[in-house]
Motif scaffolding. Structure first.
Motif: not given
Length: 881
Positions: A292-296, A314-315, A317-325, A329-335
């Motif tokens: 999870q840290i790697t993806f973030n 990437l987002v 891809s993360m959703k498909e692999s379960g790493f965007f839950a 994750n959402y706060n990083i993408w929001l920022s």
């Protein structure tokens, strides 16, 4: 009690009722009240007190403490030890210390065991109480208890956490003298301390010494060192450690790879980090799988690097692999969306989070609110606050302060006053930070009398003038060119603290309290940075140097910001030898130069076309492990282009790519302008298409090319780019549409010019009416009266709307998160010259005659004039009670 072993019976009763501490306590008191009851065992006291402590039955714990003091002398010390140990283990530090004090005072001949001291030291360390750690260690030595290796490890942890590395190292060296052998934890603690403080090279020296005392470094120690070197930008040393690990039979894990990826992303080498990330996903390579840290880290790197398309992919891809839950994750993408100006998308993401039940937290909302306020979209920010309230989250001081800062930046006095009132009404009281936001806004705008009122109100509300307030005033003086007054106040602060603000005038006297030395505001590093920067910007370098000497004489250590300020000033004034003296002085004073430091020097050398010296600097950067960034290369490109070596400058784009540095719009813009300057239009086109591939379909790239084509007489090429801008919905404010229309008319291409106007009208653009005049003139000269009159009518309609464009712009910027393309179709046309063109003296006067005929025929009346708008006075405290 018929049992032959009454103490065992007590222990058994307490054990059976351990899950019911209240019942166990009552049974214990009952058994202890019996005259024939034996003293409890330390193990039963440890069990009972531990249960009471974990259940937070503190009165019962205190009562137990009192009972134990009355036990026979032979049992009491051991039971008190058990009581204190249980309290310490449960994290009730104050009780544990009180119980130790009773043990030490009532039974001075009984030395507490090392286990108790170590437990108390560990609890003090967790509570971040270094003062207690030192006191306990001294008491331990007074009690005659010898520390063991675990004790020394706890003491070193405390010293490292407090930044006292030299003392920690001294303690480490003394361990063997005290009969204790350091273990791998001892080495790990000190290594982590050095790495955290940025002294990874000193940490490696410890690694080399581990084998001499029979300790083998483990994976944790290697990862700590690798992370430290990566944070310091020493990638080469980190790679060497990885090789050393492999030779010792230790293989890098995901933590090792994450350290490298994090460092590369921070250095701007996101593509290189992404290549490592992809390798980790390749099963054939046998590398650790990303977590999870790697993806973030990669997502954050893409966002910070402006690579939104890659981040979006990437987002998904993360959703498909379960790493965007997760919310993280959402706060990083929001920022990331906010940082890159995708505010509407960020708002939609917030709403999507609510729909999915992911529950945006206060931090999520504050990210979006901060982005909107920085873009001046205050109404949009307030709509997000309404959304968060609807979802049961109340704004905090950060939310209100952000909104308040937004209103102050826009000069919206009444809005700021309303927010301040709402803030207080909702029980979220402003702090000194909030007040300083208001003070900075007023002071920078030169509204001194209102700033004075604010200072008075701050004192009335109990917000004393802190050093931040003083620095705001000094910064305001420097910004307004009042450097002598700023220096006078700084000099006065050393004697009178914040009372030196009285030097601003009698109105400021009495606003500050100079009666308490502990509350005085003495100049700090920010004070001198502000003053030195102001003096350097004004060219008063000798005075700036004097202030630098004064600062060091006051034991205020300069940082890289001050050194960079001097380097920039010397480079700006062509004093390169002085700039290099500053660089060398940095090294002598232990202040590490940064990439920015070298970028300033490269910029200064570039302005003098000293290319050999630039190459020497770049070599020096590589030797010292200081990474280049996109600004480094842009300075190189600029200097080469200025020297007429555009093609050599263009070759740097490939070098940047090899080094994992993404060229930005500035990189391409410099090259495009240079090739146009030499009339190498094909090369400029090639760079332009490369820029679109790398940076995306950016409006600024199209406007630049259109301007350059237009200025170089390539009118049809410019027209083609302008047509693309219409189709993409770009704002045309930066496009040379007026110049292009006029030049097309001069070249007898009236149809092309007219088609541009019609396209702008059909696309809904609000543009400068002056653009109509050359076409009206040309059509009239050709005798095309009908088309000229039609355009004149459209021009009059445009003139009416044009006067309202400021309102339209304000609405689309501040409306409830309206679509971004609507804003882009507004052209504020600052400094519109259409009225002047009407009265131009070019020998024809045709346009004026046509307009008069149109006004008479259609009854348009007089051309409207803009009306001045009133600004509400700023009284921020009016409604705060």
């Amino acid at each position: 009690m018929n049992s032959s072993n009454p103490r065992r019976l007590v222990d058994e009763i307490l054990r059976r009722n351990a899950r019911n501490p209240a019942l166990a306590w009552r049974l214990f008191k009952h058994l202890l009240s019996s005259p024939s009851a034996p003293p409890p065992s330390p193990s039963s006291i440890f069990s009972l007190s531990g249960a009471l402590a974990h259940a937070r039955l503190l009165p019962e714990l205190d009562h137990l403490h009192h009972l134990l003091l009355n036990l026979p002398h032979s049992a009491a010390p051991h039971c008190l030890t058990a009581l204190s140990l249980a309290s310490s283990t449960a994290g009730i530090l104050d009780r544990a210390l009180s119980q130790l004090q009773s043990l030490r005072s009532h039974f001075p001949s009984h030395a507490p065991p090392i286990r108790l001291y170590n437990s108390l030291l560990g609890s003090s360390l967790k509570a971040n109480r270094p003062d207690l750690v030192e006191a306990l260690y001294k008491d331990m030595l007074l009690a005659g208890v010898s520390p063991d290796t675990y004790t020394f490890n706890l003491l070193m942890s405390s010293l490292c956490n407090s930044g006292r590395l030299d003392e920690a190292r001294l303690l480490f060296d003394r361990m063997t003298l005290k009969g204790c052998q350091p273990n791998e934890f001892s080495f790990g603690i000190l290594i982590r301390g050095y790495c955290k403080a940025g002294f990874s090279l000193r940490a490696v020296e410890l690694l080399d010494g581990m084998e001499r005392v029979g300790c083998l470094p483990n994976l944790v120690i290697y990862n700590t060192l690798i992370s430290g070197f990566c944070r310091e930008g020493r990638i080469g040393e980190a790679e060497s450690l990885v090789d050393r690990m492999r030779k010792e039979g230790l293989f890098p894990n995901v933590v090792t790879f994450n350290a490298r990826i994090s460092a590369l992303c921070k250095m701007g080498k996101v593509l290189e980090a992404y290549r490592i990330f992809r390798d980790m996903q390749d099963d054939e390579l046998g590398l650790p799988r990303p977590n999870q840290i790697t993806f973030n880290l990669i997502l954050d790197g893409f966002c910070n690097g402006g690579m939104l398309d890659e981040a979006r992919a990437l987002v998904e891809s993360m959703k498909e692999s379960g790493f965007f839950a997760r919310l993280e994750n959402y706060n990083i993408w929001l920022s990331g969306l906010v940082k890159n100006g995708r505010l509407l998308e960020a708002r939609m993401l917030l709403e999507d989070m609510v729909r999915k039940g992911l529950g945006p937290n206060l931090y999520s909302y504050n990210i979006v609110i901060d982005g909107l306020c920085k873009e001046g979209m205050i109404f949009g920010a307030e709509s997000v606050i309404s959304l968060m309230r609807n979802n049961g989250i109340s704004p905090d001081t950060v939310t209100y302060s952000t909104l308040l800062h937004g209103y102050c930046t826009k000069g919206k006095a009444s809005g700021a006053s309303r927010i301040l009132h709402e803030m207080v009404s909702n029980g979220c009281f402003p702090n000194s930070f909030t007040c300083n936001i208001l003070l900075q806004s007023l002071w920078k705008e030169g509204r001194i009398s209102e700033a004075e009122i604010l200072l008075q109100k701050m004192n009335e509300k109990g917000y004393g003038l802190d050093i931040v307030s003083c620095n705001i005033v000094i910064d305001g003086l420097c910004e307004n060119g009042k450097l002598d007054k700023a220096m006078e106040i700084v000099d006065g602060m050393w004697q009178h603290g914040n009372a030196a603000l009285g030097e601003l005038g009698n109105a400021f006297l009495g606003l500050v309290d100079d009666g308490n030395d502990s509350k005085k505001c003495f100049p700090d590093l920010i004070t001198y940075s502000t003053l030195i920067s102001g003096l350097c910007n004004a060219g008063r370098l000798d005075e700036a140097k004097k202030k630098f000497v004064e600062m060091t004489g006051k034991n205020i250590a300069p940082d890289s910001v001050i050194y960079d300020t001097f380097i920039h000033a010397f480079c700006k004034h062509g004093k390169m030898s002085s700039a290099f003296k500053v660089l060398r002085d940095m090294g002598k004073k232990g202040c590490k130069p940064s990439t920015k430091t070298y970028n300033l020097l490269i910029w200064g050398l570039g302005s003098k076309q000293q290319f050999n010296e630039i190459q020497n600097l770049i070599n020096e950067m590589q030797e010292k492990g200081i990474p280049s960034d996109v600004i480094t290369y842009n300075n190189l490109i600029r200097s080469l282009c200025d020297g007429g070596m555009a093609r050599k400058a263009a070759s740097l784009l490939e070098e940047m790519s090899k080094n994992g540095i993404m060229p930005n719009i500035i990189s391409f813009s410099l090259l495009i302008k240079a090739f146009f300057k030499t009339s190498d239009f094909d090369a400029a086109q090639a760079i332009f298409h490369g820029a679109l591939t790398t940076c995306g379909q950016k409006e600024v790239l199209y406007s630049l090319m259109c301007n350059e084509f237009s200025m170089n007489g390539k009118l049809l090429e410019a027209k083609e780019l302008l047509q693309i801008a219409f189709e993409r919905g770009f704002s045309i404010e930066r496009f040379p549409y007026k110049h292009l229309v006029e030049e097309l008319c001069k070249e007898q291409r009236v149809d092309d010019a007219q088609s541009l106007l019609i396209s702008m009208i059909n696309k809904g653009y609000l543009f400068d009416p002056a653009a109509f005049l050359p076409v009206i003139d040309a059509l009239s000269k050709k005798g095309n009266k009908h088309e000229a009159d039609k355009l004149s009518e459209q021009m009059m309609d445009m003139a009416t709307y044009h006067e309202k464009s400021k309102f339209v712009n304000s609405y689309t910027q501040h409306g409830e998160m309206g679509p971004r393309h609507i804003k882009s179709k507004q052209d504020s046309s600052r400094g519109s010259d259409w009225r002047n063109l009407l009265h131009r003296d070019d020998g024809s006067g045709v346009a004026m005659k046509v307009l008069k005929r149109v006004q008479k025929g259609w009854g348009q009346g007089s051309i409207p004039s803009p009306r001045p708008q009133n600004v509400d006075p700023f009284d921020v405290w009016e409604s705060t009670g």
